[in-house]
Design an enzyme around this catalytic site. Structure first.
Site, PDB file in Angstrom:
ATOM      1  N   HIS A  41       5.192   5.783  -0.474  1.00 57.79           N
ATOM      2  CA  HIS A  41       5.826   6.483   0.248  1.00 57.79           C
ATOM      3  C   HIS A  41       4.503   7.383   0.603  1.00 57.79           C
ATOM      4  O   HIS A  41       4.949   8.233   1.185  1.00 57.79           O
ATOM      5  CB  HIS A  41       6.739   6.876  -0.255  1.00 57.79           C
ATOM      6  N   ASP A  85       5.656   0.574  -4.917  1.00 60.53           N
ATOM      7  CA  ASP A  85       5.346   1.727  -4.128  1.00 60.53           C
ATOM      8  C   ASP A  85       4.084   2.086  -4.922  1.00 60.53           C
ATOM      9  O   ASP A  85       3.384   3.632  -5.192  1.00 60.53           O
ATOM     10  CB  ASP A  85       6.132   3.170  -4.286  1.00 60.53           C
TER      11      ASP A  85
END
Length: 98
Positions: A41, A85
């Site tokens: 992210h 992630d």
């Protein structure tokens, strides 16, 4: 880091800042001379890696900014949720000790 304290530059030599669009956006860890591990992210266009920064003053760290050579993500990562992630960032190889 929110509420963190500045540390000695030699205490955490493997930490890097991720910088793009005139702002700091995330951090990462140097795995070796070629690779940085970060969160997916934290990805951004025209990202730069800043190393050996003791404070969040990115403008003073122009000589310690390097461009990203390539970024890798999990193939089946779902952007809609924080899933897998992980981002591997390949940086250009140079003679730096950082």
């Amino acid at each position: 880091v929110i509420g963190g304290a500045e540390c000695n530059i030699n205490e955490h030599r493997s930490l890097v800042l991720l910088y793009y669009s005139s702002r700091l956006f995330g951090g990462g860890t140097l795995i070796n001379k070629e690779w940085v591990l970060s969160a997916a992210h934290c990805d951004g266009e025209n990202m730069k890696i800043i190393y050996x920064x003791x404070x969040x003053x990115x403008x003073x760290x122009k000589d310690r900014q390097i461009r990203v050579a390539k970024k890798y993500f999990c193939r089946d990562r779902k952007k809609s949720v924080i899933d897998k992630d992980i981002m591997l960032i390949k940086k250009p190889v140079n003679g730096s000790t950082h």
